[in-house]
Design an enzyme around this catalytic site. Sequence first.
Site, PDB file in Angstrom:
ATOM      1  N   THR A 139      41.337 145.732  41.477  1.00  0.00           N
ATOM      2  CA  THR A 139      41.925 146.855  41.969  1.00  0.00           C
ATOM      3  C   THR A 139      40.554 147.777  42.110  1.00  0.00           C
ATOM      4  OG1 THR A 139      42.309 147.927  40.005  1.00  0.00           O
ATOM      5  CG2 THR A 139      44.086 146.520  41.032  1.00  0.00           C
ATOM      6  N   ASP A 140      41.001 149.008  43.084  1.00  0.00           N
ATOM      7  CA  ASP A 140      40.070 150.180  42.772  1.00  0.00           C
ATOM      8  C   ASP A 140      40.357 150.828  41.693  1.00  0.00           C
ATOM      9  OD1 ASP A 140      38.096 151.933  43.199  1.00  0.00           O
ATOM     10  OD2 ASP A 140      38.419 152.209  45.421  1.00  0.00           O
ATOM     11  N   TYR A 141      39.558 151.936  41.091  1.00  0.00           N
ATOM     12  CA  TYR A 141      39.835 152.781  39.824  1.00  0.00           C
ATOM     13  C   TYR A 141      41.193 153.198  39.852  1.00  0.00           C
ATOM     14  CZ  TYR A 141      38.132 156.125  36.220  1.00  0.00           C
ATOM     15  OH  TYR A 141      38.176 156.700  34.938  1.00  0.00           O
ATOM     16  N   ALA A 149      44.121 152.145  40.372  1.00  0.00           N
ATOM     17  CA  ALA A 149      45.040 152.037  41.513  1.00  0.00           C
ATOM     18  C   ALA A 149      46.231 151.494  41.031  1.00  0.00           C
ATOM     19  CB  ALA A 149      44.454 151.200  42.522  1.00  0.00           C
TER      20      ALA A 149
END
Length: 742
Positions: free
Chosen positions: A280-282, A284
């Site tokens: 995932t992104d940060y 998310a």
Amino acid sequence: MSLMLSDQKALLPFGTSPARYQALCQQVEALLEQMTLAEKVGQMNQVAGSRDTTGAPANTDIEEDVRTGRVGSVFNAFGVEFTRELQRHAVEHSRLGIPLLFGYDIIHGFRTIFPIPLGQAASWHLAGIEQAARVMAVEGAASGVHWTFAPMVDIARDPRWGRVMEGAGEDTHLTSLIARAQVRGIQGRDPGATDTLAACVKHYAAYGAVEAGREYNTVDMSEWRLRSIYLPPFQAALDEGCASVMTAFNTLNAIPATCHPLLLDQILRREWHFEGMVVTDYTAIMELEQHGVAADASEASRKAVNAGVDMDMQSSDFINTLEALVHDGQIEEARIDEAVRRILWLKAALGLFEDPYRYADDEREAQCLLTDEHRRAARQQASESMVLLKNEGGVLPLSDRHRKVAIVGPLGNTPRLLGSWRGNGDHDDTITLREGIARRLGEEATLLYAQGASNQIGEDDTSGIEDALDLVRQADAVVLALGEDEDYADEAASRADIGLPGAQLELARRVLETAGDTPVATVLFNGRPLALTELDDMAPAILEAWWPGTEAGNAVADVLFGDVNPAGKLPMSFPASVGQIPIYYNAFNTGRPKGVDPKYASQYLDIPNAPLYPFGFGLSYTTFEYGALKTSCSEIALDDTLKVSLTLTNTGGVEGTEVIQLYLQDVHASVVRPLRELKDFQRLQLSPGECREVVFHVTPEMRGFLNAELEGVQEPGLFRVQIGSCSENGEEVEFRVRQEHP
């Protein structure tokens, strides 16, 4: 379920052979059998690293989690001493000794910073872009990094979005080619080498289409547009062997990308057969609660994992909830095993099981960062990325006869020319514009400098303009340095007004009025297309330099004084007004296109439809003449390829490089097709007077598209080929594709 290959073709990470892939899988399988559920979940947990002022690990909570097997990866982790110490806790103190995977955002350079990716795209030089990625991988790997969160391949048609600086612009074809080049550069030919990194293509998917250009905002589009425009660059990166995928922050058609079954399961796994890891992104996963699709961390984790996410970046939701979710039967342990296999496979492919410290080499770190060779590469690419937007009266290049040059503007003497996402780049290493011009002119010249407008970009302070005008009156040439601060185009840096911030336009107006016959060259440092209509109305020469990186001042001086002939072409349209946004060259026609009816047409009442500077546009210090287009025939069958050729001549007085662009229009089809689409280009360097035959081949693949049923098809009918120097010029020739061979 294991990672063993099915009969269908799989997209193998790192472009590994099936035999090597299976060998690594067997190694992973032996380790997986020894792991507890808690240890498996630990591998799916990625946390941020931090260091104290001495460079030593500062977050002791992470160290304890690493020792107990609760961490599989650490991001924002670099530096041999730092990464070796953290790795020691994992390898020597955890039960199974599984090494950590260190990740970092190395986007356009680690210590040697190259132009921002949007600037690199403006070079249209795929080999140069690959070389830049190679350098950043060599430097990052020398500093203990295993994995970079690049390339970013989001198609972006709205320059208000700050992250346009991180991608390759508005075109699917160009972005796809650049994605492949960046993956090749990052991962190299041998991922087991110690000078390569694992790549991570992002942000999956359609993040560049956020409404109103506002960061983290909603995306809503047809599946046809998603698959036709926004997904091909991701598939191109994976076809090149990209090791991993990062999910996007945005929702897509009311479902967040981080738990989107269509994206993560149907397309990525079932259709593309991708076998690598998804991160995932940060935070998310945590944000699924804010999106409103999860009531708590447990529901967020369940939805993300069951959709296909393998690793949680920073939210800690996985580590806090997955064991209970498995015990409760809401997630099958087989799904956990699947995720962990992918994570362990990546570590195995990087050689970390054989030698967890293989990237932690003090000598290599000392020798590989910011070398002369790397600086030369950064300088060359910076100069290749610059786009000459305007040059009335031949103001540029400036001459060596100019011995008293005034540099005016808030960006004329600042090192803040690296851009955002600058890795471990240091502003102290950056060559300012003032330094670059001083080096170019030598000690015998006089260099004057005035800030003119506040270096706090955005302030309306005009108190310094009079001092600047005094220098303009003394000079025999003026360089006007304008643009954005590095923080103006970044994550969480959307702008509703994309004009020149603060008092810069007033400064430009006063300088140009005062200069009279003195040549004035305007240099722009920025991270996005700007609305430049007012500046364009009064400035005779405009050079788009983007944020050029470590060698900024030297590279700009190279172009300003003609040591390098600019050849850059715009990868994004520059709007005439923010009211035109989103604006892009490959739009559909309408049932009432402009020009058919003077009133009832798709047009604005107050401005033209066209951008100020179109996609593919860029001038040179020389001129190029395009000869008549020649085709091998006027009618071909569906399976045939059409040969199109022309003669290109350098009709000017200096050597130059031209990017010849081929656009195609499918005039009549079962669905509406764009007015033109970039399908190929060639970058040619010609001496004065030199002629070169340029040959293109229009293949069946170029003529294909998705129909209304989302099937890839090619249809018979009328086509137009346009070849020229940008998307809005060039000769056209028609040909027909027939259904069957005669």
